[in-house]
Write a protein that holds these residues in place. Structure first.
Motif, PDB file in Angstrom:
ATOM      1  N   SER A 179      55.276 -46.167  63.214  1.00  0.00           N
ATOM      2  CA  SER A 179      55.385 -47.510  62.830  1.00  0.00           C
ATOM      3  C   SER A 179      53.981 -47.919  62.098  1.00  0.00           C
ATOM      4  CB  SER A 179      55.676 -48.397  64.003  1.00  0.00           C
ATOM      5  OG  SER A 179      57.027 -48.076  64.501  1.00  0.00           O
ATOM      6  N   GLY A 180      54.396 -48.844  60.940  1.00  0.00           N
ATOM      7  CA  GLY A 180      53.110 -49.374  60.234  1.00  0.00           C
ATOM      8  C   GLY A 180      52.641 -48.237  59.182  1.00  0.00           C
ATOM      9  N   ALA A 181      53.365 -46.993  59.080  1.00  0.00           N
ATOM     10  CA  ALA A 181      52.500 -46.161  58.242  1.00  0.00           C
ATOM     11  C   ALA A 181      53.171 -46.366  56.698  1.00  0.00           C
ATOM     12  CB  ALA A 181      52.830 -44.846  58.652  1.00  0.00           C
ATOM     13  N   GLY A 182      54.170 -47.320  56.405  1.00  0.00           N
ATOM     14  CA  GLY A 182      54.773 -47.351  55.072  1.00  0.00           C
ATOM     15  C   GLY A 182      56.034 -47.089  54.760  1.00  0.00           C
ATOM     16  N   ARG A 183      56.765 -46.995  56.034  1.00  0.00           N
ATOM     17  CA  ARG A 183      58.153 -46.562  55.838  1.00  0.00           C
ATOM     18  C   ARG A 183      58.967 -47.566  54.727  1.00  0.00           C
ATOM     19  NH1 ARG A 183      58.954 -45.798  60.783  1.00  0.00           N
ATOM     20  NH2 ARG A 183      59.586 -48.008  61.077  1.00  0.00           N
ATOM     21  N   SER A 184      58.873 -48.917  54.996  1.00  0.00           N
ATOM     22  CA  SER A 184      59.728 -49.749  53.875  1.00  0.00           C
ATOM     23  C   SER A 184      59.081 -49.697  52.535  1.00  0.00           C
ATOM     24  CB  SER A 184      59.271 -51.301  54.452  1.00  0.00           C
ATOM     25  OG  SER A 184      59.769 -51.406  55.860  1.00  0.00           O
ATOM     26  N   THR A 185      57.868 -49.297  52.364  1.00  0.00           N
ATOM     27  CA  THR A 185      57.431 -49.255  51.041  1.00  0.00           C
ATOM     28  C   THR A 185      57.887 -48.016  50.526  1.00  0.00           C
ATOM     29  OG1 THR A 185      55.199 -50.345  51.638  1.00  0.00           O
ATOM     30  CG2 THR A 185      55.463 -48.882  49.517  1.00  0.00           C
ATOM     31  N   ALA A 186      58.152 -47.008  51.104  1.00  0.00           N
ATOM     32  CA  ALA A 186      58.577 -45.627  50.665  1.00  0.00           C
ATOM     33  C   ALA A 186      60.026 -45.794  50.312  1.00  0.00           C
ATOM     34  CB  ALA A 186      58.459 -44.455  51.633  1.00  0.00           C
ATOM     35  N   ALA A 187      60.711 -46.450  51.313  1.00  0.00           N
ATOM     36  CA  ALA A 187      62.163 -46.806  51.041  1.00  0.00           C
ATOM     37  C   ALA A 187      62.568 -47.676  49.713  1.00  0.00           C
ATOM     38  CB  ALA A 187      62.823 -47.418  52.242  1.00  0.00           C
ATOM     39  N   ARG A 212      44.455 -44.209  53.405  1.00  0.00           N
ATOM     40  CA  ARG A 212      43.625 -44.665  52.439  1.00  0.00           C
ATOM     41  C   ARG A 212      44.402 -45.235  51.163  1.00  0.00           C
ATOM     42  NH1 ARG A 212      38.199 -43.149  53.179  1.00  0.00           N
ATOM     43  NH2 ARG A 212      37.689 -41.752  54.798  1.00  0.00           N
ATOM     44  N   LEU A 213      45.707 -45.334  51.458  1.00  0.00           N
ATOM     45  CA  LEU A 213      46.517 -45.745  50.382  1.00  0.00           C
ATOM     46  C   LEU A 213      46.989 -47.096  50.568  1.00  0.00           C
ATOM     47  CD1 LEU A 213      49.121 -42.676  50.237  1.00  0.00           C
ATOM     48  CD2 LEU A 213      47.027 -42.934  48.780  1.00  0.00           C
ATOM     49  N   ASN A 214      47.098 -48.187  49.207  1.00  0.00           N
ATOM     50  CA  ASN A 214      47.537 -49.367  49.561  1.00  0.00           C
ATOM     51  C   ASN A 214      49.107 -49.316  49.090  1.00  0.00           C
ATOM     52  OD1 ASN A 214      47.705 -49.328  46.652  1.00  0.00           O
ATOM     53  ND2 ASN A 214      45.746 -50.119  46.350  1.00  0.00           N
ATOM     54  N   VAL A 215      49.996 -50.461  49.085  1.00  0.00           N
ATOM     55  CA  VAL A 215      51.312 -50.257  48.973  1.00  0.00           C
ATOM     56  C   VAL A 215      51.630 -49.790  47.672  1.00  0.00           C
ATOM     57  CG1 VAL A 215      51.750 -51.963  50.364  1.00  0.00           C
ATOM     58  CG2 VAL A 215      51.386 -52.563  48.080  1.00  0.00           C
ATOM     59  N   HIS A 216      50.917 -50.081  46.576  1.00  0.00           N
ATOM     60  CA  HIS A 216      51.082 -49.391  45.248  1.00  0.00           C
ATOM     61  C   HIS A 216      50.765 -47.855  44.988  1.00  0.00           C
ATOM     62  CE1 HIS A 216      51.450 -53.587  43.904  1.00  0.00           C
ATOM     63  NE2 HIS A 216      50.282 -53.891  44.012  1.00  0.00           N
ATOM     64  N   GLU A 217      49.706 -47.495  45.850  1.00  0.00           N
ATOM     65  CA  GLU A 217      49.323 -46.129  45.721  1.00  0.00           C
ATOM     66  C   GLU A 217      50.443 -45.156  46.504  1.00  0.00           C
ATOM     67  OE1 GLU A 217      44.369 -46.545  45.377  1.00  0.00           O
ATOM     68  OE2 GLU A 217      45.412 -46.611  47.241  1.00  0.00           O
ATOM     69  N   LEU A 218      50.911 -45.766  47.608  1.00  0.00           N
ATOM     70  CA  LEU A 218      51.933 -45.056  48.240  1.00  0.00           C
ATOM     71  C   LEU A 218      53.248 -44.948  47.584  1.00  0.00           C
ATOM     72  CD1 LEU A 218      53.160 -43.460  50.795  1.00  0.00           C
ATOM     73  CD2 LEU A 218      53.490 -45.915  51.826  1.00  0.00           C
ATOM     74  N   ALA A 219      53.465 -46.124  46.868  1.00  0.00           N
ATOM     75  CA  ALA A 219      54.758 -45.969  46.196  1.00  0.00           C
ATOM     76  C   ALA A 219      54.455 -45.182  44.877  1.00  0.00           C
ATOM     77  CB  ALA A 219      55.111 -47.533  45.474  1.00  0.00           C
ATOM     78  N   SER A 220      53.553 -45.003  44.239  1.00  0.00           N
ATOM     79  CA  SER A 220      53.147 -44.066  43.297  1.00  0.00           C
ATOM     80  C   SER A 220      53.408 -42.585  43.663  1.00  0.00           C
ATOM     81  CB  SER A 220      52.113 -44.214  42.505  1.00  0.00           C
ATOM     82  OG  SER A 220      51.773 -45.473  41.924  1.00  0.00           O
ATOM     83  N   LYS A 221      52.751 -42.391  44.990  1.00  0.00           N
ATOM     84  CA  LYS A 221      52.966 -40.929  45.484  1.00  0.00           C
ATOM     85  C   LYS A 221      54.466 -40.560  45.825  1.00  0.00           C
ATOM     86  CE  LYS A 221      50.536 -37.930  48.857  1.00  0.00           C
ATOM     87  NZ  LYS A 221      49.883 -37.385  47.823  1.00  0.00           N
TER      88      LYS A 221
END
Length: 285
Positions: free
Chosen positions: A11-19, A141-150
């Motif tokens: 929880s808090g690791a970015g699941r919503s951003t990935a979705a 070490r990823l912000n939301v934009h970097e995570l989405a790009s990954k």
């Protein structure tokens, strides 16, 4: 072959951003689906006409019969001819604590304790699932934009457009489109409305298009505006803005803006850009 991607993790690791990133790529995304229903969704997707090609399901620790239900769901999906993968998102305890504190929300498992207590409890529950993941992404070490790009790099197809543009013609007398990211005004061109034989036609008709595009400044405007949009669209992609609306306006939205929109759509299409042209006010007069 259809694909089923199960998105889980801390929880808090970015699941919503990935979705959201997967949804922008055209995946059919279901958030917080109980694991017991994943098998049914997989069967529905496999038998739908047309077949749903890419499905992503976000699940988290709040599903109580987590491991057994998820394992059964994966087995059912694979028997249905669906390629199944598991994406696990993780981050350090320190990062997760900081994220929970920044949004002032409790961890779902902390109970009467602190966020760190909930994180430690979750790690025990999720340990086996983490070890079985097909793809593990550390988001510390990823912000939301970097995570989405990954996510896009990991799960996007080579043919997926980097950005989708809705190119809309409109009439200023009917009001500006409220959702426009960019607005251009082509009222500097002579209005075909004042040409009796063109008045009843619109910018998709050849005689009107030829008249508009033959005016001084029309071709130059299209060339320069398309060129000016290139760094803008590239910037949208860098910021993971996958959809944009560009509005082209004239007085009534029938002649000039329609003709220019049609040509500009052809000019912008390609090289990772998908364009849909719509004419908001044609037929409104």
């Amino acid at each position: 072959m259809s694909e089923l991607l199960i998105i889980t993790g801390m929880s808090g690791a970015g699941r919503s951003t990935a979705a959201k990133a997967l949804e922008d790529l055209g995946w059919y995304v279901v958030d917080n689906l109980p694991p017991q229903l994943i098998a049914e969704l997989a069967v529905l997707a496999a038998t739908a006409e047309p077949r749903v090609r890419r499905i992503a399901v976000a699940v988290d620790v709040r599903g109580r019969s987590f491991f057994s239900a998820l394992a059964d769901a994966v087995s059912t999906a694979e028997r249905s001819g669906i390629r199944t993968r598991l994406l696990f998102l993780d981050a350090t305890n320190e990062t997760l604590v900081r994220r929970f504190e920044s949004v002032r929300r409790p961890h779902p498992l902390q109970g009467d304790g602190a966020p760190l207590d909930g994180i430690r409890a979750e790690r025990k529950v999720m340990g086996e699932l983490r070890g079985n993941a097909d793809t593990l992404v550390d988001t510390s070490r990823l912000n939301v934009h970097e995570l989405a790009s990954k996510i896009i790099a990991l799960f996007g197809d080579a043919g997926d457009p980097s950005i989708r543009i809705l190119l809309m013609s409109f009439g200023f007398k009917y009001g500006l489109p409220l959702d426009a990211d960019q607005v251009a005004d082509v009222r500097f061109l002579p209005n075909p409305f004042w040409v009796p034989e063109l008045r009843a036609h619109n910018g998709m008709d050849a005689e009107v298009a030829d008249y508009v595009l033959g005016q001084e400044g029309a071709a130059e405007f299209i060339d320069r505006y398309a060129l000016a949009l290139q760094p803008v669209l590239a910037g949208y992609v860098r910021e993971n803005k996958r959809y944009a609306t560009i509005a082209i306006g004239c007085t009534g939205g029938k002649h000039r803006s329609v003709a220019i929109t049609e040509v500009l759509a052809q000019r912008l299409e390609g090289a990772g850009v998908a364009v849909t042209a719509v004419h908001r006010d044609v037929g409104r007069e």
